[in-house]
Design an enzyme around this catalytic site. Structure first.
Site, short mmCIF file in Angstrom:
data_model
loop_
_atom_site.label_atom_id
_atom_site.label_comp_id
_atom_site.label_asym_id
_atom_site.label_seq_id
_atom_site.Cartn_x
_atom_site.Cartn_y
_atom_site.Cartn_z
N ASP A 1 -2.12 10.68 -2.25
CA ASP A 1 -2.51 9.73 -2.97
C ASP A 1 -2.99 10.31 -4.48
O ASP A 1 -3.07 9.50 -5.16
CB ASP A 1 -3.96 8.97 -2.35
CG ASP A 1 -3.14 8.06 -1.11
OD1 ASP A 1 -3.09 8.61 -0.03
OD2 ASP A 1 -2.69 6.80 -1.31
N ARG B 1 -7.64 -0.28 -6.56
CA ARG B 1 -7.93 0.87 -5.78
C ARG B 1 -8.19 2.16 -6.47
O ARG B 1 -7.33 2.32 -7.26
CB ARG B 1 -6.54 0.98 -4.75
CG ARG B 1 -6.51 -0.40 -3.92
CD ARG B 1 -5.53 0.07 -2.51
NE ARG B 1 -6.13 0.67 -1.63
CZ ARG B 1 -5.81 1.39 -0.52
NH1 ARG B 1 -4.46 1.12 -0.29
NH2 ARG B 1 -6.10 2.03 0.27
N GLN C 1 -1.76 2.47 9.61
CA GLN C 1 -0.44 2.65 8.99
C GLN C 1 0.53 3.12 9.92
O GLN C 1 1.74 3.07 10.11
CB GLN C 1 -0.72 3.07 7.76
CG GLN C 1 -1.52 2.32 6.75
CD GLN C 1 -2.92 2.91 6.66
OE1 GLN C 1 -3.47 3.07 7.89
NE2 GLN C 1 -3.60 2.43 5.80
N ARG D 1 0.80 -0.99 0.00
CA ARG D 1 -0.29 -0.03 0.05
C ARG D 1 0.97 1.09 0.01
O ARG D 1 2.09 1.02 0.12
CB ARG D 1 -0.98 -0.17 1.24
CG ARG D 1 -0.89 -0.72 2.55
CD ARG D 1 0.27 0.02 3.32
NE ARG D 1 0.19 1.24 3.38
CZ ARG D 1 1.20 2.21 3.46
NH1 ARG D 1 2.32 1.95 3.59
NH2 ARG D 1 0.82 3.55 3.78
O1 MRU Z 1 -4.68 3.19 2.27
P1 MRU Z 1 -3.09 3.36 2.08
O2 MRU Z 1 -2.42 2.63 3.33
O3 MRU Z 1 -2.60 3.14 0.72
O4 MRU Z 1 -2.86 4.88 2.22
C1 MRU Z 1 -1.55 5.49 2.31
C2 MRU Z 1 -1.47 7.02 2.17
O5 MRU Z 1 -2.58 7.63 2.17
C3 MRU Z 1 -0.20 7.66 2.10
O6 MRU Z 1 -0.17 8.69 3.09
C4 MRU Z 1 -0.10 7.96 0.74
O7 MRU Z 1 -0.20 6.89 -0.07
C5 MRU Z 1 1.30 8.62 0.53
S1 MRU Z 1 2.42 7.53 0.42
C6 MRU Z 1 3.80 8.04 0.13
#
Ligand code: MRU
Length: 347
Positions: A238, A92, A197, A49
């Site tokens: 993202d 996703r 996370q 992720r």
């Molecule tokens: O749902 P996730 O764990 O994929 O979300 C990740 C995030 O929101 C991060 O902050 C984002 O991807 C930036 S990663 C360099």
């Protein structure tokens, strides 16, 4: 010199091996993908992720599909490959790096050539995406370090380190760089409900790097900001719309609003590949909604009353007006972002 020994994604002997991020820090295991369906599963289930890392994984997913379909006639080969791209893209919806990597792959498939040639070019492209990701995050880390004052206390949200980027990281890369520059920084890491996370991954990376830090429940951030304990906030992204509105992990918008009220600098750190100029504003960003169990359960144990309804958006959008700067591999963009983004994507 920045260093990380964390190899989030490794492709070897036609196997995509990824650190299983669902397991850290309780155990350190790898998850192997031998076909593109397993890659789709790994992205959807968050074995891997973080916006850039899922783009890297998708690139190799297409290569695994290409190997699987290589012996077919050219028309079926291309048709099946393009369908595999669609399948991977649907895993996703919010992080645009996934789409960005697949656009690169589709261009190769559509450009034509014999099957073996397409397979070879797809592999080269997947390797380039991974290599660029690693190099880009190093540049982001270096560029971002300039906004971190000596002795700064930094607040961050979600995970933006080597696990999310297959390099040094974006926001966490900036933090790493400031630490290695001897800036004597201190980090508060939000636990980042519901998937934790921050509590599981960022806390683990900070400990690996011996960066002084404390883990906090998300709701603690407000009083730290109010009490002047936070010098700056740095988070990842993202998807960044053409006007600078930024989708990131749920909770980011709340931090940005607090930062605005208490005049704390609020930075986004992200590669240019996270900017989607086809998305005009944050209102056009599709926000992924995830399952109720992420909210009602912890480690498989349900703590909520049976039957309670749940609302679980995985991301929110921070308006560009709340963002002090966007740290990219090409420098720090400053508002108004519409012009700054237009300029930087053209370079
Ligand atoms: O749902 P996730 O764990 O994929 O979300 C990740 C995030 O929101 C991060 O902050 C984002 O991807 C930036 S990663 C360099």
């Amino acid at each position: 010199m920045l260093q990380t020994t964390i190899e989030t994604i490794v492709f070897k002997d036609d196997v995509l091996q990824m650190i299983d991020q669902r397991k850290i820090p309780l155990s350190f295991e790898h998850f192997e993908c031998r076909d593109y369906r397993q890659v789709e599963y790994a992205i959807k289930e968050m074995v891997v992720r973080g916006a850039p890392a899922i783009g890297d994984a998708a690139g190799y997913g297409v290569y695994l599909a290409a190997l699987e379909f290589e012996s077919q006639d050219l028309e079926s080969f291309k048709k099946n490959l393009l369908e595999a791209c669609d399948f991977l893209e649907a895993s996703r919806p919010t992080a645009v790096n996934l789409k960005w990597a697949l656009v690169r792959m589709r261009k190769i498939i559509e450009a034509g050539g014999r099957n073996t040639e397409i397979v070879r070019r797809i592999k080269e492209e997947a390797d380039s995406i991974l290599k660029e990701d690693i190099e880009t995050s190093l540049m982001i880390s270096k560029n971002g370090a300039e906004v971190v004052p000596q002795g700064a206390t930094i607040l961050t949200h979600c995970n933006t380190g080597a696990l999310a980027v297959s390099g040094y990281g974006t926001a966490l890369g900036v933090i790493r760089q400031a630490h290695y520059d001897g800036k004597d920084i201190f980090v508060y890491a939000d636990e980042t409900r519901p998937r934790l996370q921050g509590g599981r991954l960022t806390a683990w990376e900070l400990m690996q790097e011996k960066i002084p830090a404390k883990l906090i429940a998300d709701s603690v951030a407000a009083i730290l900001i109010r009490d002047g304990e936070i010098d700056l906030i740095i988070v990842g992204a993202d998807r960044i719309a053409a006007n600078g509105d930024t989708a990131n992990k749920i909770g980011t918008f709340m931090l940005s609003a607090l930062a605005k009220v208490y005049e704390v600098p609020f930075y986004i750190a992200a590669p240019i590949s996270t900017i989607d100029v086809e998305t005009e504003t944050g209102e056009d960003i599709e926000i992924e909604e995830r399952c109720a169990e992420e909210v009602t359960h912890i480690e498989g144990v349900c703590f909520a009353p049976e039957g309670i309804e749940v609302y679980n958006p995985a991301f929110d959008v921070t308006p560009w007006q709340n963002i002090t700067g966007i740290i990219t591999e090409k420098g720090i963009l400053r508002p108004p972002y519409l012009e700054a983004i237009e300029r930087v994507v053209k370079e």
